[in-house]
Scaffold this motif. Structure first.
Motif, mmCIF file in Angstrom:
data_model
loop_
_atom_site.group_PDB
_atom_site.id
_atom_site.type_symbol
_atom_site.label_atom_id
_atom_site.label_comp_id
_atom_site.label_asym_id
_atom_site.label_seq_id
_atom_site.Cartn_x
_atom_site.Cartn_y
_atom_site.Cartn_z
ATOM 1 N N SER A 174 0.810 -1.217 0.000
ATOM 2 C CA SER A 174 0.000 0.000 0.000
ATOM 3 C C SER A 174 0.845 1.269 0.000
ATOM 4 N N ARG A 181 -0.855 4.492 -8.028
ATOM 5 C CA ARG A 181 -1.341 3.214 -8.552
ATOM 6 C C ARG A 181 -0.510 2.732 -9.744
ATOM 7 N N LYS A 241 -2.915 -1.016 -2.853
ATOM 8 C CA LYS A 241 -3.991 -0.195 -2.303
ATOM 9 C C LYS A 241 -3.458 1.222 -2.145
ATOM 10 N N LYS A 243 -15.035 6.621 -7.326
ATOM 11 C CA LYS A 243 -14.900 5.541 -6.345
ATOM 12 C C LYS A 243 -13.563 4.814 -6.446
ATOM 13 N N LYS A 244 -12.832 4.993 -7.570
ATOM 14 C CA LYS A 244 -11.530 4.360 -7.736
ATOM 15 C C LYS A 244 -10.380 5.240 -7.252
ATOM 16 N N ASP A 289 -8.623 3.794 -1.657
ATOM 17 C CA ASP A 289 -9.153 2.650 -0.913
ATOM 18 C C ASP A 289 -9.410 2.995 0.547
ATOM 19 N N ALA A 344 -15.466 4.292 -0.020
ATOM 20 C CA ALA A 344 -14.305 3.835 0.741
ATOM 21 C C ALA A 344 -14.461 4.179 2.219
ATOM 22 N N HIS A 346 -8.467 -0.986 7.702
ATOM 23 C CA HIS A 346 -8.937 -0.652 6.366
ATOM 24 C C HIS A 346 -7.878 -0.528 5.268
ATOM 25 N N LEU A 347 -6.604 -0.509 5.628
ATOM 26 C CA LEU A 347 -5.573 -0.371 4.599
ATOM 27 C C LEU A 347 -4.423 -1.338 4.896
#
Length: 239
Positions: free
Chosen positions: A45, A117, A124, A145-146, A149, A175, A235-236
């Motif tokens: 991440s 990314r 993530k 939404k992308k 995360d 998210a 969450h990550l």
């Protein structure tokens, strides 16, 4: 409160120079060349770090090392609206040559997450916003939404001409979201947190706290870090 921290950001002078390993540049969709610092040695991440008003990527010189120790890589960004922080000049703003306003930095917010990314091969992407950028990460997450995360927002508010933009965007976020601020700012962030329909953590400090992500560096820092690290663990994932 926001203007007060513009001035404090300009005159700060010390930083940990070894916090970041490499300075990179990339372009936004509207053609602005962005400067950012990368750091950390993880392979999973990436957490993208956005600064407050009048500041630069230098805001995170003393914050990023702890994220690196947790196993995250980071990307600290110079947005086009800013000036300097911790002795680090905002190179993006220098190129633009004028302050175009807070909302104009939205393409910078989006481009940096996209860089994480595609170029850093992030599995993530988490994003941290501070003051005006904490509002922009909520707007970006609501519109796309992308984008991220996990979203971490320090002292968001309706800082733009459209005084319902942040709330209307936050209501669309999919998210998980972490929202916090100084204790005396809770009135401005609760209406935003209230409309988030995804998993939301609203953290209120026991003490006075501080505006923006630099709350992590204050006497109240340990309680902010404890709440943030709990959110990250849930969450990550690091890998």
């Amino acid at each position: 409160m926001l203007q007060k921290f513009i001035l404090s950001a300009i005159f700060a002078t010390s930083f940990i120079g070894a916090a970041f390993a490499e300075t990179v540049t990339f372009k936004t969709k509207d053609g602005v060349l962005i400067t950012a610092d990368t750091g950390g040695s993880g392979v999973g991440s990436v957490i993208v770090l956005y600064h407050m008003a009048g500041a630069s990527r230098g805001e995170y010189r003393d914050i990023a090392p702890r994220l690196h120790k947790l196993g995250y890589r980071t990307l600290a960004v110079d947005q086009r609206s800013g000036r300097a922080f911790n002795g680090v000049r905002n190179e993006t703003a220098k190129r633009v040559g004028r302050n175009p306003g807070f909302q104009a930095a939205l393409p910078d917010i989006l481009a940096a997450a996209d860089y994480a990314r595609k170029n850093m091969k992030a599995k993530k992407v988490g994003v941290v916003g501070s003051s005006y950028s904490s509002s922009l990460v909520l707007v970006a997450a609501g519109q796309n939404k992308k984008f991220a995360d996990a979203v971490m927002s320090f002292s968001p508010g309706e800082y733009f001409s459209n005084k319902s933009l942040v709330r209307s965007s936050a209501a669309k976020i999919k998210a998980p979201v972490f929202i916090t601020a100084a204790r005396n700012e809770m009135g401005q962030i609760k209406p935003i947190a209230k409309v988030v329909k995804s998993d939301v953590t609203l953290f209120k400090p026991n003490g006075s706290g501080r505006h923006g992500a630099t709350a992590l560096l204050t006497k109240a820092g340990p309680e902010y870090w404890a709440a943030l690290e709990k959110f990250l663990a849930q969450h990550l994932p690091v890998r």
